[in-house]
Design a protein around this motif. Structure first.
Motif, mmCIF file in Angstrom:
data_model
loop_
_atom_site.group_PDB
_atom_site.id
_atom_site.type_symbol
_atom_site.label_atom_id
_atom_site.label_comp_id
_atom_site.label_asym_id
_atom_site.label_seq_id
_atom_site.Cartn_x
_atom_site.Cartn_y
_atom_site.Cartn_z
ATOM 1 N N LYS A 1 54.735 62.995 106.638
ATOM 2 C CA LYS A 1 53.791 62.762 107.731
ATOM 3 C C LYS A 1 53.914 63.838 108.810
ATOM 4 C CE LYS A 1 53.216 57.755 107.247
ATOM 5 N NZ LYS A 1 53.370 56.426 107.915
ATOM 6 N N THR A 2 55.154 64.182 109.166
ATOM 7 C CA THR A 2 55.342 65.203 110.189
ATOM 8 C C THR A 2 54.997 66.586 109.655
ATOM 9 O OG1 THR A 2 57.161 63.831 111.009
ATOM 10 C CG2 THR A 2 56.915 65.997 111.996
ATOM 11 N N ALA A 3 55.294 66.817 108.362
ATOM 12 C CA ALA A 3 54.909 68.085 107.744
ATOM 13 C C ALA A 3 53.393 68.244 107.786
ATOM 14 C CB ALA A 3 55.407 68.133 106.305
ATOM 15 N N ARG A 4 52.701 67.169 107.491
ATOM 16 C CA ARG A 4 51.236 67.208 107.524
ATOM 17 C C ARG A 4 50.746 67.610 108.909
ATOM 18 N NH1 ARG A 4 47.183 62.134 105.961
ATOM 19 N NH2 ARG A 4 45.223 63.206 106.473
ATOM 20 N N LYS A 5 51.362 67.069 109.963
ATOM 21 C CA LYS A 5 50.961 67.401 111.334
ATOM 22 C C LYS A 5 51.198 68.879 111.635
ATOM 23 C CE LYS A 5 51.731 62.776 113.291
ATOM 24 N NZ LYS A 5 52.551 61.972 114.229
ATOM 25 N N ALA A 6 52.297 69.425 111.109
ATOM 26 C CA ALA A 6 52.592 70.839 111.358
ATOM 27 C C ALA A 6 51.539 71.736 110.707
ATOM 28 C CB ALA A 6 53.977 71.181 110.829
ATOM 29 N N TYR A 7 51.184 71.437 109.462
ATOM 30 C CA TYR A 7 50.165 72.242 108.782
ATOM 31 C C TYR A 7 48.801 72.082 109.448
ATOM 32 C CZ TYR A 7 53.607 72.609 104.995
ATOM 33 O OH TYR A 7 54.732 72.851 104.258
ATOM 34 N N GLU A 8 48.490 70.869 109.858
ATOM 35 C CA GLU A 8 47.201 70.642 110.523
ATOM 36 C C GLU A 8 47.147 71.359 111.873
ATOM 37 O OE1 GLU A 8 45.948 66.303 108.591
ATOM 38 O OE2 GLU A 8 47.040 66.371 110.497
ATOM 39 N N ALA A 9 48.296 71.451 112.549
ATOM 40 C CA ALA A 9 48.338 72.200 113.813
ATOM 41 C C ALA A 9 48.058 73.671 113.570
ATOM 42 C CB ALA A 9 49.704 72.018 114.476
ATOM 43 N N ALA A 10 48.613 74.205 112.477
ATOM 44 C CA ALA A 10 48.352 75.608 112.135
ATOM 45 C C ALA A 10 46.879 75.826 111.830
ATOM 46 C CB ALA A 10 49.212 76.026 110.952
ATOM 47 N N LEU A 11 46.293 74.927 111.074
ATOM 48 C CA LEU A 11 44.896 75.081 110.676
ATOM 49 C C LEU A 11 43.941 74.842 111.844
ATOM 50 C CD1 LEU A 11 45.119 73.390 107.182
ATOM 51 C CD2 LEU A 11 44.793 75.821 107.668
ATOM 52 N N LYS A 12 44.376 74.080 112.839
ATOM 53 C CA LYS A 12 43.561 73.910 114.037
ATOM 54 C C LYS A 12 43.468 75.235 114.792
ATOM 55 C CE LYS A 12 42.999 70.906 118.073
ATOM 56 N NZ LYS A 12 43.567 69.770 118.851
ATOM 57 N N ILE A 13 44.537 76.024 114.728
ATOM 58 C CA ILE A 13 44.532 77.343 115.360
ATOM 59 C C ILE A 13 43.685 78.318 114.556
ATOM 60 C CG2 ILE A 13 45.975 79.325 115.971
ATOM 61 C CD1 ILE A 13 48.275 77.327 116.439
ATOM 62 N N ASP A 14 43.854 78.276 113.223
ATOM 63 C CA ASP A 14 43.119 79.214 112.360
ATOM 64 C C ASP A 14 42.770 78.526 111.052
ATOM 65 O OD1 ASP A 14 42.007 81.370 111.083
ATOM 66 O OD2 ASP A 14 43.906 82.355 110.641
ATOM 67 N N ASP A 15 41.525 78.121 110.922
ATOM 68 C CA ASP A 15 41.077 77.424 109.712
ATOM 69 C C ASP A 15 40.962 78.363 108.516
ATOM 70 O OD1 ASP A 15 40.193 74.922 108.518
ATOM 71 O OD2 ASP A 15 38.224 75.862 108.341
ATOM 72 N N ASN A 16 41.136 79.668 108.738
ATOM 73 C CA ASN A 16 41.085 80.637 107.638
ATOM 74 C C ASN A 16 42.463 80.983 107.092
ATOM 75 O OD1 ASN A 16 38.240 80.963 107.657
ATOM 76 N ND2 ASN A 16 38.432 82.264 109.468
ATOM 77 N N PHE A 17 43.462 80.194 107.415
ATOM 78 C CA PHE A 17 44.839 80.408 106.989
ATOM 79 C C PHE A 17 45.018 79.778 105.607
ATOM 80 C CE2 PHE A 17 49.523 79.284 108.015
ATOM 81 C CZ PHE A 17 49.964 80.408 107.356
ATOM 82 N N ALA A 18 44.870 80.601 104.561
ATOM 83 C CA ALA A 18 44.868 80.083 103.190
ATOM 84 C C ALA A 18 46.167 79.365 102.833
ATOM 85 C CB ALA A 18 44.612 81.224 102.205
ATOM 86 N N ALA A 19 47.308 79.939 103.211
ATOM 87 C CA ALA A 19 48.592 79.312 102.894
ATOM 88 C C ALA A 19 48.718 77.946 103.567
ATOM 89 C CB ALA A 19 49.742 80.221 103.327
ATOM 90 N N GLY A 20 48.140 77.806 104.749
ATOM 91 C CA GLY A 20 48.177 76.516 105.431
ATOM 92 C C GLY A 20 47.417 75.452 104.656
ATOM 93 N N HIS A 21 46.246 75.800 104.137
ATOM 94 C CA HIS A 21 45.480 74.850 103.323
ATOM 95 C C HIS A 21 46.241 74.497 102.042
ATOM 96 C CE1 HIS A 21 41.779 74.630 105.645
ATOM 97 N NE2 HIS A 21 41.860 75.933 105.837
ATOM 98 N N TYR A 22 46.859 75.498 101.423
ATOM 99 C CA TYR A 22 47.626 75.235 100.203
ATOM 100 C C TYR A 22 48.796 74.294 100.483
ATOM 101 C CZ TYR A 22 50.937 75.996 96.398
ATOM 102 O OH TYR A 22 51.832 75.805 95.374
ATOM 103 N N ASN A 23 49.559 74.579 101.525
ATOM 104 C CA ASN A 23 50.725 73.754 101.830
ATOM 105 C C ASN A 23 50.331 72.354 102.269
ATOM 106 O OD1 ASN A 23 52.757 75.627 101.207
ATOM 107 N ND2 ASN A 23 52.460 76.673 103.159
ATOM 108 N N LEU A 24 49.218 72.240 102.994
ATOM 109 C CA LEU A 24 48.715 70.913 103.328
ATOM 110 C C LEU A 24 48.323 70.172 102.063
ATOM 111 C CD1 LEU A 24 47.889 68.767 105.369
ATOM 112 C CD2 LEU A 24 45.698 69.967 105.662
ATOM 113 N N GLY A 25 47.710 70.893 101.124
ATOM 114 C CA GLY A 25 47.370 70.273 99.837
ATOM 115 C C GLY A 25 48.599 69.773 99.110
ATOM 116 N N MET A 26 49.673 70.559 99.110
ATOM 117 C CA MET A 26 50.915 70.134 98.454
ATOM 118 C C MET A 26 51.469 68.865 99.100
ATOM 119 S SD MET A 26 51.470 72.247 95.984
ATOM 120 C CE MET A 26 53.203 72.136 95.555
#
Length: 395
Positions: A293-318
């Motif tokens: 749950k907390t990992a999800r929040k960290a990745y979502e925080a990154a993607l809120k800054i930059d939605d074009n961050f491919a690794a962030g989408h991948y890690n959120l998917g994982m």
């Protein structure tokens, strides 16, 4: 206000066309200092109307860059390397800002294409031509030291930065690093500088990070901690120091210390997009620890800054896959692939999740794409995946 491109080059025939094409209709002058090319680099530069000068390489980037500056005539200077290109979207902002009277230096956001860690950096590459501006440091040459000196004497000047990515840089891709022997060159130059400036926070950051990258982790930690003690209020350097300490402690299997440094990095008052690496890496630590749950929040925080961050989408998917949220995970993998069509791991895990939800045809397509990409990038992984699918009767 005239704008001059200022570059140093050596054997850059493979990349120079693309670099110069990106600025051909932007700058009023191209000044290129060749430091000993044996290929067509000078001819390519001249074909774009560049003024090409020659200089014997002496293993010091600052000396060469300062020599190139001597030939510049424009009021403003844009510095690029041959493996960089200027983004067309940033040009109107450049034209606007160089009309302003108050700026001495404009920092530009650079995207590190293919970098495995932090995808963005802020670089001091656009500045007013001033008789006291000069580059310092033999490696990672920059003008920041001279700018600080000028500001202390002439407080009328300001430093600014532009919104959005200005420079695309491909020099941190693994193939480029290996081909250019960049690690060895960087280490030798920075160690020499460190011997004369043992408490310089910037070189502590760069050399410490290099030590960590090349496996000298304890030496890297020692330097990075020294930099933290001496960086004062230079928040961008302090971010890098904490960020690389996080990486170092992760490699030592010490997630608690790594997390503390990533958190310290995230709290610093810097341009938010520069924090993507810290958000992403702390998300990885949390995911590995099972705190999804907390990992999800960290990745979502990154993607809120930059939605074009491919690794962030991948890690959120994982993370979503591990949480059993397969439909959401599929959307994340698809977004990562859209941003990076050569993302083999994203195709592979998309195949896994499609299979879990019963989309066998979509799963097989994803797996085949993953195998094709792995075959280019990691043939052993391609064979392992192919064999696994055959054993499952999917191939």
């Amino acid at each position: 206000m005239n704008l001059s491109l200022c570059m140093i080059v050596k054997n850059e025939a493979a990349t120079l066309h693309k670099c110069l094409s990106s600025v051909a209709n932007v700058v009023d002058e191209m000044v290129i200092l060749d430091t000993g090319s044996s290929d067509r680099t000078p001819e390519i530069a001249k074909s774009y109307g560049a003024k090409v000068h020659h200089f014997r390489w002496n293993n010091n980037f600052s000396t060469a860059r300062n020599e190139a500056l001597k030939y510049v005539k424009g009021n403003w200077v844009l510095v690029l390397d041959a493996d960089e290109t200027l983004t067309p979207e940033i040009v109107p902002q450049i034209y606007s800002v160089i009309q302003r009277e108050e700026y001495l230096l404009i920092n530009l956001l650079r995207q590190e294409v293919g970098a495995e860690q932090s995808p963005y950096s802020l670089v001091s590459r656009l500045f007013r031509r001033h008789p006291e501006i000069q580059f310092s440091r033999p490696y990672h040459a920059l003008i920041d030291d001279s700018v600080a000196t000028i500001l202390a004497k002439e407080p009328k000047w300001q430093i600014g930065y532009l919104q959005g990515v200005a420079i695309l840089h491909k020099g941190y891709q693994k193939s480029a690093i290996a081909q250019g022997n960049k690690y060895a060159k960087a280490q030798a130059a920075m160690e020499q500088f460190l011997a004369a400036h043992p408490y310089d926070a910037y070189v502590c950051s760069k050399l410490g990070a290099l030590y960590v990258t090349t496996g000298k982790i304890n030496e890297g930690i020692e330097l990075l901690k020294r930099g933290v003690r001496t960086s004062e209020e230079n928040y961008e350097i302090l971010y890098e120091l904490h960020y690389h300490l996080g990486i170092a402690y992760s490699r030592l299997q010490n997630p608690k210390q790594a997390s503390l440094h990533y958190q310290a990095a995230i709290k610093l008052p810097i341009y938010p997009i520069l924090k993507l690496g810290a958000y992403n890496n702390i998300g990885n630590l949390l995911k590995e620890a099972g705190d999804l749950k907390t990992a999800r929040k960290a990745y979502e925080a990154a993607l809120k800054i930059d939605d074009n961050f491919a690794a962030g989408h991948y890690n959120l998917g994982m993370t979503l896959k591990a949480m059993g949220l397969f439909t959401d995970a599929i959307a994340c993998y698809q977004k990562a692939i859209k941003l990076n069509p050569r993302y083999a791991e994203a195709y592979q895990n998309l195949g896994v999740v499609q299979l879990k939800v019963g989309n066998h045809q979509a799963s097989l397509i994803a797996f085949k794409n993953a195998i094709a990409l792995h075959q280019e990038q990691n043939p052993e992984e391609a064979q392992r995946l192919r064999q696994g699918l055959q054993e499952m009767g999917l191939l």
